[in-house]
Design a protein around this motif. Structure first.
Motif, PDB file in Angstrom:
ATOM      1  N   ASN A   1       0.569   5.213  10.508  1.00 12.17           N
ATOM      2  CA  ASN A   1       0.480   6.611  10.814  1.00 12.17           C
ATOM      3  C   ASN A   1       1.687   7.336  10.010  1.00 12.17           C
ATOM      4  OD1 ASN A   1      -1.285   6.437  12.607  1.00 12.17           O
ATOM      5  ND2 ASN A   1      -0.167   6.079  14.578  1.00 12.17           N
ATOM      6  N   ASP A   2       2.909   6.639   9.931  1.00  9.41           N
ATOM      7  CA  ASP A   2       3.982   7.111   9.142  1.00  9.41           C
ATOM      8  C   ASP A   2       3.773   7.172   7.671  1.00  9.41           C
ATOM      9  OD1 ASP A   2       5.619   7.703  11.543  1.00  9.41           O
ATOM     10  OD2 ASP A   2       6.997   6.187  10.794  1.00  9.41           O
ATOM     11  N   MET A   3       2.657   6.317   7.120  1.00  8.86           N
ATOM     12  CA  MET A   3       2.277   6.406   5.732  1.00  8.86           C
ATOM     13  C   MET A   3       1.445   7.710   5.500  1.00  8.86           C
ATOM     14  SD  MET A   3       2.062   2.400   5.016  1.00  8.86           S
ATOM     15  CE  MET A   3       1.543   2.469   3.334  1.00  8.86           C
TER      16      MET A   3
ATOM     17  N   ILE B   1      -0.522   7.464  -9.073  1.00  5.89           N
ATOM     18  CA  ILE B   1       0.147   6.097  -8.946  1.00  5.89           C
ATOM     19  C   ILE B   1      -0.679   5.250  -8.653  1.00  5.89           C
ATOM     20  CG2 ILE B   1       2.242   5.152  -8.153  1.00  5.89           C
ATOM     21  CD1 ILE B   1       2.831   7.485  -9.749  1.00  5.89           C
ATOM     22  N   THR B   2      -1.027   4.140  -9.271  1.00 11.83           N
ATOM     23  CA  THR B   2      -1.986   3.290  -8.956  1.00 11.83           C
ATOM     24  C   THR B   2      -1.615   1.682  -9.335  1.00 11.83           C
ATOM     25  OG1 THR B   2      -3.086   3.559 -11.300  1.00 11.83           O
ATOM     26  CG2 THR B   2      -3.958   4.772  -9.228  1.00 11.83           C
TER      27      THR B   2
ATOM     28  N   SER C   1      -7.323   6.635   7.885  1.00 13.86           N
ATOM     29  CA  SER C   1      -6.155   6.168   6.908  1.00 13.86           C
ATOM     30  C   SER C   1      -6.445   6.705   5.495  1.00 13.86           C
ATOM     31  CB  SER C   1      -5.942   4.771   7.164  1.00 13.86           C
ATOM     32  OG  SER C   1      -5.009   4.408   6.119  1.00 13.86           O
ATOM     33  N   ARG C   2      -5.464   7.057   4.988  1.00 10.16           N
ATOM     34  CA  ARG C   2      -5.321   7.588   3.595  1.00 10.16           C
ATOM     35  C   ARG C   2      -4.553   6.631   2.843  1.00 10.16           C
ATOM     36  NH1 ARG C   2      -3.195  13.420   3.366  1.00 10.16           N
ATOM     37  NH2 ARG C   2      -2.114  12.776   5.082  1.00 10.16           N
ATOM     38  N   VAL C   3      -4.202   5.367   3.364  1.00 12.10           N
ATOM     39  CA  VAL C   3      -3.434   4.373   2.786  1.00 12.10           C
ATOM     40  C   VAL C   3      -4.395   3.769   1.459  1.00 12.10           C
ATOM     41  CG1 VAL C   3      -2.391   2.057   3.092  1.00 12.10           C
ATOM     42  CG2 VAL C   3      -1.876   4.029   4.755  1.00 12.10           C
TER      43      VAL C   3
ATOM     44  N   SER D   1       0.584  -1.253   0.023  1.00  8.17           N
ATOM     45  CA  SER D   1       0.117   0.217   0.196  1.00  8.17           C
ATOM     46  C   SER D   1       0.701   1.478  -0.084  1.00  8.17           C
ATOM     47  CB  SER D   1      -0.919   0.094   1.259  1.00  8.17           C
ATOM     48  OG  SER D   1      -1.774  -1.085   1.149  1.00  8.17           O
ATOM     49  N   LEU D   2       0.183   2.428  -0.493  1.00 11.40           N
ATOM     50  CA  LEU D   2       0.870   3.687  -0.741  1.00 11.40           C
ATOM     51  C   LEU D   2       0.548   4.504   0.359  1.00 11.40           C
ATOM     52  CD1 LEU D   2       1.281   3.817  -4.502  1.00 11.40           C
ATOM     53  CD2 LEU D   2       2.781   2.674  -2.809  1.00 11.40           C
ATOM     54  N   GLY D   3       1.154   5.575   0.819  1.00 12.48           N
ATOM     55  CA  GLY D   3       0.688   6.500   1.673  1.00 12.48           C
ATOM     56  C   GLY D   3       0.654   7.797   0.941  1.00 12.48           C
TER      57      GLY D   3
END
Length: 326
Positions: free
Chosen positions: A195-197, A139-140, A218-220, A130-132
């Motif tokens: 949290n860091d992501m 970017i997908t 979360s926006r991950v 997963s991306l943060g």
């Protein structure tokens, strides 16, 4: 030869088993412990709490959750290994400590096959890359993410929970297969990783799929999942296989175990209670929410699966160069 001490110990175990059996078959609510090493807020933590709630409400068995978060669930395993084999102490673990740790640790204080009696698998799961917030929403896909990392080398770290875990192995396979200098970074908990992501401190992470949906705010966003098939809840997210990474048939499971040498009658009774719980609509709904897939196996077949996975992981650990820990 059976000496007096052995006879007394065996007799005590039989009496304890008989007492536990009568409690299960009667109306008295039995109080026991389900020991887990899974941190609060993670998929496994919610699985344990809500499963115990169903057992308590519908099946007259009352276990309290006892969380031991030290040493990556190894201490939780040892606590159950040394407990009385009377059904009053159970272990919930994920598959890593049972089938992968034998390859990533030089020595364990427990033997996954010899020191425990499998009771049930509580659900299979996949992992997701997963991306943060640091990565543009355009970017997908896996290749577009790796291309972005080439242009932004300061963000080549990939987070995961626990050194030597399946998520760690997945990040190593990704880096080697795509020949990109990603840098796996271990975290103590999935919450700190996410949290860091979210904050943009780290760009990407590999986690159990269910963990992403459990963390509020979360926006991950996932871009690849392990396993041979896409996840029903995320039909738009392609597998690693579809995106060119062939060694990603990696998954995990949660299981409930008892100490070894528990009387067969108690094993059957507990297994029946757990199976009845798993047949409820409430448990099916819980599995959907946690993105778990139920696989019903008897204890002997759980052992066979564990042995097979141990062998597979030893090969992968050697191939991808994960150093053993003490």
């Amino acid at each position: 030869m059976i000496n007096r001490r052995t006879f007394i110990g065996a007799s005590s175990a039989l009496l304890a088993a008989a007492s536990f059996s009568s409690l299960l078959n009667g109306q008295t609510r039995y109080s026991g412990r389900l020991i887990s090493g899974i941190a609060a807020g993670a998929t496994g933590d919610r699985l344990a709490k809500e499963s115990l709630g169903i057992l308590s409400d519908q099946f007259n068995v009352d276990y309290r959750l006892n969380v031991i978060e030290t040493r990556e669930t190894r201490d939780a395993s040892v606590a159950v290994k040394t407990a009385r084999a009377d059904g009053s102490t159970l272990l919930q673990t994920h598959s890593g400590p049972m089938v992968l740790f034998p390859a990533t640790y030089r020595k364990l204080d427990y033997d996954p096959l010899d020191d425990f009696t499998p009771l049930a698998l509580m659900g299979d799961y996949s992992f997701a890359l997963s991306l943060g917030s640091a990565v543009p929403e355009s970017i997908t896909s896996l290749d577009s993410y790796l291309s972005w990392v080439d242009d932004n080398p300061d963000f080549r770290d990939v987070g995961f929970s626990l050194y030597g875990s399946q998520a760690h192995l997945a990040s190593m396979i990704l880096s080697r297969s795509k020949e990109v200098a990603l840098r796996p970074q271990p975290y103590k908990s999935v919450r700190s990783l996410v949290n860091d992501m979210n904050s943009g401190t780290i760009a990407a992470g590999v986690t159990i799929t269910g963990n992403i949906g459990l963390l509020a705010d979360s926006r991950v966003r996932p871009i690849a999942v392990t396993g041979r098939q896409r996840i029903e809840a995320w039909p738009h997210v392609a597998t690693f296989f579809e995106q060119g990474v062939q060694d990603m048939d990696i998954g995990g499971w949660f299981g409930w175990f008892a100490p070894a040498r528990m009387p067969e009658s108690t094993v059957r009774e507990l297994g029946d209670r757990i199976a009845s719980m798993q047949a409820t609509a409430a448990y099916a709904d819980l599995q959907r929410q946690l993105m778990l897939t139920q696989v019903a196996l008897p204890p002997a077949q759980i052992r066979e699966r564990m042995s097979s996975e141990m062998s597979d992981y030893r090969k992968l650990v050697k191939t991808y160069g994960i150093s053993q820990m003490g």
